[in-house]
Design a protein around this motif. Structure first.
Motif, PDB file in Angstrom:
ATOM      1  N   ARG A   3      11.454   1.080 -12.715  1.00 56.71           N
ATOM      2  CA  ARG A   3      10.557  -0.146 -12.336  1.00 56.71           C
ATOM      3  C   ARG A   3       9.182   0.070 -12.853  1.00 56.71           C
ATOM      4  O   ARG A   3       8.526   1.375 -12.703  1.00 56.71           O
ATOM      5  CB  ARG A   3      10.580  -0.409 -11.113  1.00 56.71           C
ATOM      6  N   TRP A   4       8.690  -0.900 -13.239  1.00 58.10           N
ATOM      7  CA  TRP A   4       7.086  -0.933 -13.801  1.00 58.10           C
ATOM      8  C   TRP A   4       6.354  -2.205 -13.682  1.00 58.10           C
ATOM      9  O   TRP A   4       6.818  -3.108 -13.608  1.00 58.10           O
ATOM     10  CB  TRP A   4       7.063  -0.244 -15.135  1.00 58.10           C
ATOM     11  N   LEU A   5       5.015  -1.986 -13.934  1.00 61.09           N
ATOM     12  CA  LEU A   5       4.132  -3.116 -13.910  1.00 61.09           C
ATOM     13  C   LEU A   5       2.721  -3.038 -14.490  1.00 61.09           C
ATOM     14  O   LEU A   5       2.484  -1.790 -14.768  1.00 61.09           O
ATOM     15  CB  LEU A   5       3.783  -3.854 -12.327  1.00 61.09           C
ATOM     16  N   ASP A  15      -4.904  -0.537  -5.062  1.00 64.01           N
ATOM     17  CA  ASP A  15      -3.987  -0.762  -3.850  1.00 64.01           C
ATOM     18  C   ASP A  15      -3.769  -2.354  -3.852  1.00 64.01           C
ATOM     19  O   ASP A  15      -2.616  -2.486  -3.518  1.00 64.01           O
ATOM     20  CB  ASP A  15      -5.000  -0.286  -2.865  1.00 64.01           C
ATOM     21  N   THR A  16      -4.748  -3.061  -4.443  1.00 64.11           N
ATOM     22  CA  THR A  16      -4.269  -4.529  -4.294  1.00 64.11           C
ATOM     23  C   THR A  16      -3.047  -4.900  -4.810  1.00 64.11           C
ATOM     24  O   THR A  16      -2.356  -5.791  -4.263  1.00 64.11           O
ATOM     25  CB  THR A  16      -5.300  -5.418  -4.965  1.00 64.11           C
ATOM     26  N   VAL A  17      -2.454  -4.176  -5.977  1.00 65.72           N
ATOM     27  CA  VAL A  17      -1.002  -4.383  -6.751  1.00 65.72           C
ATOM     28  C   VAL A  17      -0.178  -3.420  -6.287  1.00 65.72           C
ATOM     29  O   VAL A  17       0.842  -3.966  -6.073  1.00 65.72           O
ATOM     30  CB  VAL A  17      -1.432  -4.470  -8.282  1.00 65.72           C
ATOM     31  N   LEU A  18      -0.365  -2.230  -6.194  1.00 61.60           N
ATOM     32  CA  LEU A  18       0.476  -1.249  -5.925  1.00 61.60           C
ATOM     33  C   LEU A  18       0.950  -1.217  -4.556  1.00 61.60           C
ATOM     34  O   LEU A  18       2.214  -0.962  -4.345  1.00 61.60           O
ATOM     35  CB  LEU A  18      -0.109   0.208  -6.145  1.00 61.60           C
ATOM     36  N   TYR A  19       0.310  -1.488  -3.528  1.00 61.81           N
ATOM     37  CA  TYR A  19       0.666  -1.550  -2.261  1.00 61.81           C
ATOM     38  C   TYR A  19       0.571  -2.568  -1.367  1.00 61.81           C
ATOM     39  O   TYR A  19       1.857  -2.951  -0.507  1.00 61.81           O
ATOM     40  CB  TYR A  19      -0.373  -0.468  -1.431  1.00 61.81           C
ATOM     41  N   LYS A  20      -0.306  -3.467  -1.639  1.00 61.93           N
ATOM     42  CA  LYS A  20      -0.366  -4.803  -0.623  1.00 61.93           C
ATOM     43  C   LYS A  20       0.909  -5.926  -0.810  1.00 61.93           C
ATOM     44  O   LYS A  20       1.214  -6.212   0.298  1.00 61.93           O
ATOM     45  CB  LYS A  20      -1.679  -5.462  -0.742  1.00 61.93           C
ATOM     46  N   PRO A  21       1.371  -5.906  -2.071  1.00 66.47           N
ATOM     47  CA  PRO A  21       2.269  -7.306  -2.079  1.00 66.47           C
ATOM     48  C   PRO A  21       3.573  -6.768  -1.158  1.00 66.47           C
ATOM     49  O   PRO A  21       3.948  -5.411  -0.982  1.00 66.47           O
ATOM     50  CB  PRO A  21       2.714  -7.332  -3.609  1.00 66.47           C
ATOM     51  N   ALA A  22       4.364  -7.769  -0.892  1.00 63.40           N
ATOM     52  CA  ALA A  22       5.429  -7.463   0.219  1.00 63.40           C
ATOM     53  C   ALA A  22       6.385  -6.821  -0.414  1.00 63.40           C
ATOM     54  O   ALA A  22       7.275  -6.057   0.189  1.00 63.40           O
ATOM     55  CB  ALA A  22       5.988  -9.184   0.528  1.00 63.40           C
ATOM     56  N   HIS A  23       6.623  -6.956  -1.628  1.00 59.96           N
ATOM     57  CA  HIS A  23       7.835  -6.262  -2.554  1.00 59.96           C
ATOM     58  C   HIS A  23       7.150  -5.426  -3.634  1.00 59.96           C
ATOM     59  O   HIS A  23       7.305  -5.728  -4.775  1.00 59.96           O
ATOM     60  CB  HIS A  23       8.661  -7.284  -3.182  1.00 59.96           C
ATOM     61  N   SER A  24       6.137  -4.557  -3.296  1.00 60.11           N
ATOM     62  CA  SER A  24       5.101  -3.847  -4.224  1.00 60.11           C
ATOM     63  C   SER A  24       6.025  -3.020  -5.029  1.00 60.11           C
ATOM     64  O   SER A  24       7.079  -2.588  -4.766  1.00 60.11           O
ATOM     65  CB  SER A  24       4.130  -3.187  -3.522  1.00 60.11           C
ATOM     66  N   LEU A  25       5.513  -2.476  -5.862  1.00 57.93           N
ATOM     67  CA  LEU A  25       6.038  -1.227  -6.725  1.00 57.93           C
ATOM     68  C   LEU A  25       6.419   0.012  -5.579  1.00 57.93           C
ATOM     69  O   LEU A  25       7.521   0.614  -6.038  1.00 57.93           O
ATOM     70  CB  LEU A  25       5.266  -1.043  -7.907  1.00 57.93           C
ATOM     71  N   ILE A  26       5.358   0.161  -4.822  1.00 51.40           N
ATOM     72  CA  ILE A  26       5.742   1.316  -3.934  1.00 51.40           C
ATOM     73  C   ILE A  26       6.904   0.965  -3.136  1.00 51.40           C
ATOM     74  O   ILE A  26       7.901   1.871  -2.807  1.00 51.40           O
ATOM     75  CB  ILE A  26       4.387   1.224  -2.950  1.00 51.40           C
ATOM     76  N   GLY A  63       7.034  13.929  -7.854  1.00 52.11           N
ATOM     77  CA  GLY A  63       7.450  13.406  -6.505  1.00 52.11           C
ATOM     78  C   GLY A  63       7.738  12.005  -6.485  1.00 52.11           C
ATOM     79  O   GLY A  63       7.105  11.123  -7.415  1.00 52.11           O
ATOM     80  N   PRO A  64       8.244  11.311  -5.325  1.00 47.78           N
ATOM     81  CA  PRO A  64       8.493   9.827  -5.526  1.00 47.78           C
ATOM     82  C   PRO A  64       7.014   9.301  -4.903  1.00 47.78           C
ATOM     83  O   PRO A  64       6.101   9.763  -4.308  1.00 47.78           O
ATOM     84  CB  PRO A  64       9.172   9.633  -4.133  1.00 47.78           C
ATOM     85  N   ALA A  65       6.857   7.912  -5.329  1.00 47.33           N
ATOM     86  CA  ALA A  65       5.608   7.263  -5.342  1.00 47.33           C
ATOM     87  C   ALA A  65       5.456   6.910  -3.711  1.00 47.33           C
ATOM     88  O   ALA A  65       4.419   6.843  -3.328  1.00 47.33           O
ATOM     89  CB  ALA A  65       5.663   6.132  -5.990  1.00 47.33           C
ATOM     90  N   TRP A  66       6.403   6.778  -2.945  1.00 49.26           N
ATOM     91  CA  TRP A  66       6.238   6.125  -1.622  1.00 49.26           C
ATOM     92  C   TRP A  66       5.626   7.174  -0.644  1.00 49.26           C
ATOM     93  O   TRP A  66       4.999   6.654   0.334  1.00 49.26           O
ATOM     94  CB  TRP A  66       7.672   5.738  -1.065  1.00 49.26           C
ATOM     95  N   ILE A 239       2.668  -8.365 -15.568  1.00 45.00           N
ATOM     96  CA  ILE A 239       4.098  -8.299 -15.970  1.00 45.00           C
ATOM     97  C   ILE A 239       4.745  -7.173 -15.300  1.00 45.00           C
ATOM     98  O   ILE A 239       4.478  -5.816 -15.088  1.00 45.00           O
ATOM     99  CB  ILE A 239       4.031  -7.951 -17.332  1.00 45.00           C
ATOM    100  N   VAL A 240       6.175  -7.477 -14.586  1.00 46.90           N
ATOM    101  CA  VAL A 240       6.711  -6.613 -13.748  1.00 46.90           C
ATOM    102  C   VAL A 240       8.184  -6.728 -14.213  1.00 46.90           C
ATOM    103  O   VAL A 240       8.628  -7.683 -14.542  1.00 46.90           O
ATOM    104  CB  VAL A 240       6.343  -7.145 -12.480  1.00 46.90           C
ATOM    105  N   SER A 241       8.784  -5.268 -13.621  1.00 38.33           N
ATOM    106  CA  SER A 241      10.307  -5.375 -13.739  1.00 38.33           C
ATOM    107  C   SER A 241      10.875  -6.343 -12.756  1.00 38.33           C
ATOM    108  O   SER A 241      11.985  -6.961 -12.948  1.00 38.33           O
ATOM    109  CB  SER A 241      10.537  -4.040 -13.438  1.00 38.33           C
ATOM    110  N   GLU A 242      10.170  -6.441 -11.519  1.00 40.72           N
ATOM    111  CA  GLU A 242      10.969  -7.436 -10.504  1.00 40.72           C
ATOM    112  C   GLU A 242       9.568  -7.910  -9.772  1.00 40.72           C
ATOM    113  O   GLU A 242       8.696  -7.497  -9.780  1.00 40.72           O
ATOM    114  CB  GLU A 242      12.002  -6.977  -9.841  1.00 40.72           C
TER     115      GLU A 242
END
Length: 277
Positions: A3-5, A15-26, A63-66, A239-242
């Motif tokens: 998955r990517w963005l 943080d605004t894009v990677l973590y905060k959205p409900a279905h963020s990349l994390i 390691g995993p991003a989460w 632009i996002v994978s999902e």
């Protein structure tokens, strides 16, 4: 798969894009909805431009991003007008730092979701087509990195869409020579720090998911109470994978066999066809 963005627009904290959205990349690293795998934990990477240096900074880890504390730390402190982020689910190559995306060469960054089918059969032939002056820059063992350096070899500096089209044609030709019916599966993002090109293509005509965000001015009219839309320019795009959220009207699917260009001024959406090298 992965998955990517890609983000381009008003400088924001990662943080605004990677973590905060409900279905963020994390969140997608654990709970992907549209990927081949639900979990994407075989490494991650982020790459960003500061606006002061043409060469992007890149952070990659196996390691995993989460649960990565370093990623969490920089996301709270790094602000950028253009950045890539990628979470990896290996298609067979080793889980190692040099195999994590995005890949960097000079001012360019590249990331990929998908695979070259039966890459182990095609790998030698494809690597021999990379410019010898570039070959020693290949650090890992992935098909994605070989695709990148083939594109650089085939003119990425002068003509990004043409270089990617020629790269795909080379891969398909090699695959067919080895009896691989559908060699290429890809969604690819590539940037020079000013423009972002995103491609959705597969030899079978059934590519992995890819979406782009609707125009900000349109979203403001649809959702006047969405405060975060007030702080970004009309040219801001993702632009996002999902999709990162379920906000109605926020996401448009990139058509099969096409590519888009995000740049200051007018964005474009064009048909993508492999081009013989």
């Amino acid at each position: 798969m992965c998955r990517w963005l890609a983000y381009s627009g008003t400088p924001v904290l990662l943080d605004t894009v990677l973590y905060k959205p409900a279905h963020s990349l994390i969140d997608q690293s654990l709970h992907s909805r549209l990927g081949v795998e639900t979990t994407n934990g075989d490494g991650f990477g982020v790459g960003w431009y500061t606006g002061e240096d043409a060469t992007p900074a890149v952070l990659r880890d196996i390691g995993p991003a989460w649960n990565n504390r370093t990623l969490r730390e920089i996301a709270d402190h790094v602000r950028s007008p253009l950045f890539f982020a990628h979470i990896r689910a290996s298609t067979g190559t080793a889980v190692q730092q040099s195999n994590c995306h995005p890949f960097r060469h000079g001012r360019w960054m590249w990331m990929h979701n998908g695979s070259i089918a039966d890459f182990h059969l095609l790998r030698r032939d494809l690597c021999l087509l990379v410019d010898p002056a570039l070959f020693t820059d290949i650090e890992g063992t992935t098909d994605s990195e070989v695709m990148f350096y083939l594109a650089v070899t085939l003119g990425l500096d002068q003509d990004p869409p043409g270089a990617v089209a020629r790269m795909v044609a080379v891969v398909e030709r090699s695959g067919h020579q080895h009896g691989v019916e559908f060699p290429m599966q890809m969604t690819v993002a590539v940037t020079d720090g000013e423009s972002v090109w995103a491609f959705r293509y597969s030899s079978q005509g059934a590519s992995r998911s890819l979406f782009y965000s609707s125009r900000v001015d349109t979203l403001r009219k649809l959702h006047p109470d969405a405060t975060f839309l007030r702080d970004v320019s009309d040219e801001t795009r993702l632009i996002v994978s999902e999709p990162l959220s379920d906000l109605p009207g926020a996401w448009q699917e990139v058509p099969e066999g096409s590519y888009g260009v995000v740049r200051p001024g007018a964005d474009e959406l064009c048909r993508f066809t492999p081009e013989p090298a």
